[in-house]
Design a protein around this motif. Sequence first.
Motif, mmCIF file in Angstrom:
data_model
loop_
_atom_site.group_PDB
_atom_site.id
_atom_site.type_symbol
_atom_site.label_atom_id
_atom_site.label_comp_id
_atom_site.label_asym_id
_atom_site.label_seq_id
_atom_site.Cartn_x
_atom_site.Cartn_y
_atom_site.Cartn_z
ATOM 1 N N CYS A 142 46.010 48.330 66.248
ATOM 2 C CA CYS A 142 46.950 48.339 67.376
ATOM 3 C C CYS A 142 46.762 49.609 68.192
ATOM 4 O O CYS A 142 46.767 50.719 67.649
ATOM 5 C CB CYS A 142 48.390 48.257 66.870
ATOM 6 N N SER A 143 46.581 49.448 69.494
ATOM 7 C CA SER A 143 46.659 50.564 70.446
ATOM 8 C C SER A 143 48.029 50.482 71.111
ATOM 9 O O SER A 143 48.417 49.424 71.602
ATOM 10 C CB SER A 143 45.554 50.478 71.500
ATOM 11 N N VAL A 144 48.751 51.586 71.128
ATOM 12 C CA VAL A 144 50.152 51.525 71.573
ATOM 13 C C VAL A 144 50.466 52.729 72.437
ATOM 14 O O VAL A 144 49.977 53.830 72.199
ATOM 15 C CB VAL A 144 51.109 51.451 70.364
ATOM 16 N N TRP A 145 51.268 52.515 73.467
ATOM 17 C CA TRP A 145 51.755 53.581 74.334
ATOM 18 C C TRP A 145 53.263 53.446 74.456
ATOM 19 O O TRP A 145 53.768 52.351 74.753
ATOM 20 C CB TRP A 145 51.131 53.485 75.719
ATOM 21 N N GLU A 146 53.967 54.535 74.203
ATOM 22 C CA GLU A 146 55.410 54.480 74.425
ATOM 23 C C GLU A 146 55.678 54.672 75.918
ATOM 24 O O GLU A 146 55.254 55.647 76.531
ATOM 25 C CB GLU A 146 56.148 55.551 73.631
ATOM 26 N N THR A 147 56.380 53.720 76.502
ATOM 27 C CA THR A 147 56.663 53.739 77.945
ATOM 28 C C THR A 147 58.135 53.980 78.224
ATOM 29 O O THR A 147 58.607 53.704 79.325
ATOM 30 C CB THR A 147 56.216 52.418 78.593
ATOM 31 N N THR A 148 58.843 54.509 77.210
ATOM 32 C CA THR A 148 60.284 54.710 77.380
ATOM 33 C C THR A 148 60.574 55.563 78.612
ATOM 34 O O THR A 148 61.463 55.246 79.408
ATOM 35 C CB THR A 148 60.873 55.368 76.125
ATOM 36 N N GLY A 149 59.830 56.651 78.755
ATOM 37 C CA GLY A 149 60.082 57.548 79.887
ATOM 38 C C GLY A 149 59.912 56.840 81.220
ATOM 39 O O GLY A 149 60.749 56.967 82.116
ATOM 40 N N GLN A 150 58.811 56.057 81.354
ATOM 41 C CA GLN A 150 58.582 55.366 82.617
ATOM 42 C C GLN A 150 59.654 54.307 82.884
ATOM 43 O O GLN A 150 60.140 54.171 84.009
ATOM 44 C CB GLN A 150 57.201 54.696 82.615
ATOM 45 N N VAL A 151 60.016 53.547 81.815
ATOM 46 C CA VAL A 151 61.011 52.490 82.003
ATOM 47 C C VAL A 151 62.355 53.090 82.394
ATOM 48 O O VAL A 151 63.022 52.639 83.327
ATOM 49 C CB VAL A 151 61.138 51.645 80.725
#
Length: 841
Positions: A142-151
């Motif tokens: 799995c390649s994963v990016w946390e996008t919490t900041g952008q969302v």
Amino acid sequence: MTGTTNPICPAAAEIRNTDWSDTPLGSMDSWPPALSTMVSFMLDANVPVWLAWGPELTFLFNDAYRPLLGDKPHALGKPLKSVWGEIWDVVGPLIEQTLAGESVYIENALLRVERGHGVEDAWFSFSYTPLRQDGAIAGLICSVWETTGQVLARQAQDFLSQLEEELRVLSDSAEIIQLSQRRLGEHLKANRVGYGSVDVTERFFITDNNWTDGQVDNFNGTHDLAAFGPEIHGALKRGEPLTVDDVNADPRIEEGGQAAFAYLQTRAALTASLVKNGRMIAAFYVHCRDSRKWTSADTHLVQDVAERTWSALERAQAQHALERANRELAQRVEITTRDHDRLWRISQELMLVADHSGRITSVNPSARRILGLEPDAMAGRLLTDFIHPDDIDSTGQEIEKLAQGHTTLAFENRYRHADGSYRTLNWTAVPFEAHIHAVGRDVTAEREANKALRDTEDALRQAQKMEAVGQLTGGIAHDFNNIIAGIVGSLELMSIRLGQGRFNEIERYLTGASGAAKRAASLTQRLLAFSRRQTLEPKPTRLTNLIGGMLELVQRSVGPEIDVRTVATDQVWTTFIDAGQLENALLNLCINARDAMPTGGTITIETANVGMGREEAARKGLTSGEYVSLCVSDTGVGMAPEVLERAFEPFYTTKPIGQGTGLGLSMVYGFAGQSGGAVRIQSDLGKGTTVCLYLPRYAGPDIPEDTAPQETELPLAKGKETVLVVDDEPLVRMIAVEALEEQGYTVLEADDGATALRVLEMDRTIDILVTDVGLPGGINGRQVAEAALVKRPDLKVLFITGYAENAVLNHGHLARGMQVLTKPFQMEALIERVSDLIALK
């Protein structure tokens, strides 16, 4: 497996030191090749990656993924479901889908995760890819990016835009405050939100009619901010956002402050104070009755809402003041009519009155001077009858705003003159009852002058660009023509002498042609350095060791009449650079310094540690951080300002023709930039010059004091192994194949990536892959190597490149068993690299 992990990677060390024998994976020595390869791939990746393998989906991850775990309990080697059990209802079906053989990609998925601070909302984009062993699916990666900041940022922006629109139509202060409180409270799911003012002592806070969700009391009235403790009160007075996640656990809050918060039924608080002209005048607060982990996004949002609310209140107050002034003006109209008429007649600016439909009711006499029109001819007509067609829509929108009660400031449009030309007018307008009162200033000449200035500046910049391009191409042509003339002339004379049978002179011409070719390669490397396209092989380097090893060479190069001195700060930091290129740069700078001191003098080489703040770094074209400086100073003639401005231009030199290429400083400039640093020059005529390189500090583990390689001259052993040579240039490929075959190697060859992969699929032994990085057909050399290593994990790889393809080569971070060789190269260098790689166990 041990040999494939990055030795400076914490995750690699943790995996290597873990006892896997008690897990379903078993001892690392027994791991299947596919698992070892994918673990190595994962650890080399600079993005968050995890993989799960085996019947229990045993969990492994790289360093980039570690921050996404937060403070979760130890996860390495655990079953995937036990690590992320709280979200298994969401990701479990996706994982089952992947294990069934179907790749999955999800973007901005909302997951309620537990990372050691309670359940929190977080957003992620990720892809699941099945992993196979002997044709069967054995796991997934799995390649994963946390996008919490952008969302959250996008949600906050949408929220603020909507709030701005809703506030725009309000003019009552109480309604503005109530709307902001309610919308923010509902968005943040808070228990209480309030806005209030602060008295002149900056101690007492007055709030009225705050918003609650019904679970806590309002507590309107006056509150003593000092009761919350000196640290809390001081931060608010300084305008610093105040976040309290848990009143009972915050060391800033003493017993009295805890009691004050308890009285307000508050366990967590976020407050944004408004400081204007050095004084706290108001604050916006958010209260929760339970503890809460505030984020930086929450803080920025509350600050933005506070500022927008204050601005809306200021606008409402200004609008009320304007309306009040208009009413007072109307009451005095009869008294001031004479003065008004005088101002109306003598004003040099265009003054007009129009109704809310944009129909002109009156115009002052300046219409004759500015537009060449009679005022009576304009009265009764629409404003749009005189406006440039391209400005009609924007003018109509501005009239609508005025009709809604908004004031216009510095609005510009174009009015048609009686002679058919257009005049640009800058308007200030206010609504009054059923009319619009507007004053327009003619700024046509000012705008035309600004446009002429911009056009002149653009033309100058274009001319400077073309001059630089012409100088660059002319310099390249001059130097390469000289080199080509030497090569062609030598080859022609060799042909003549061969025809005459005079073989004893051939070696002299061969030496001349070879020397010219080397000068061409050197010129190419300087051009690549200037353009930041040279291939670098960076490694941790201590400048004090490098300079110490070069002092004898520098002294010989500058001559006995030059005194060379060194000054070094104690414990100079390590930097991550290509040591060979830095040596070339240092030697170039010392030779330039020598040439600036024809009668002798002193060269000082100084190193130091430099910490740069944002402003200082920006002046040098860098980002803030820690750097190592290397400065070379001389006591020579110095540079005039016009010479200093052009010092880094390619082929620019003040030396006589034939004594300098003009690429020395441009090469240093390009090398410093490509290494993540910068170079700056300070010079005064008659006082000397100082050139400083600023190179980023290396943050990795310490290196031994003596890192100089031990040079040995051993004869190259004859090879018996099989080598695959891949290059799309036939001549280069032919020479490399023949040179290797002369050493006894069995050589296979391919002219592109696809052909190379077909050769690698053959059932025959191949010991080393020698491949160009840039190959035609869509498959580059790095991709060929990666595909080959899946089935041939012991394959050695030598990359060949003509310029900086560092992105393809993983930015210089090559695994064990891989090396890079830069074109052009001597055959001895190729054979030596092949021999070294084959000898590597």
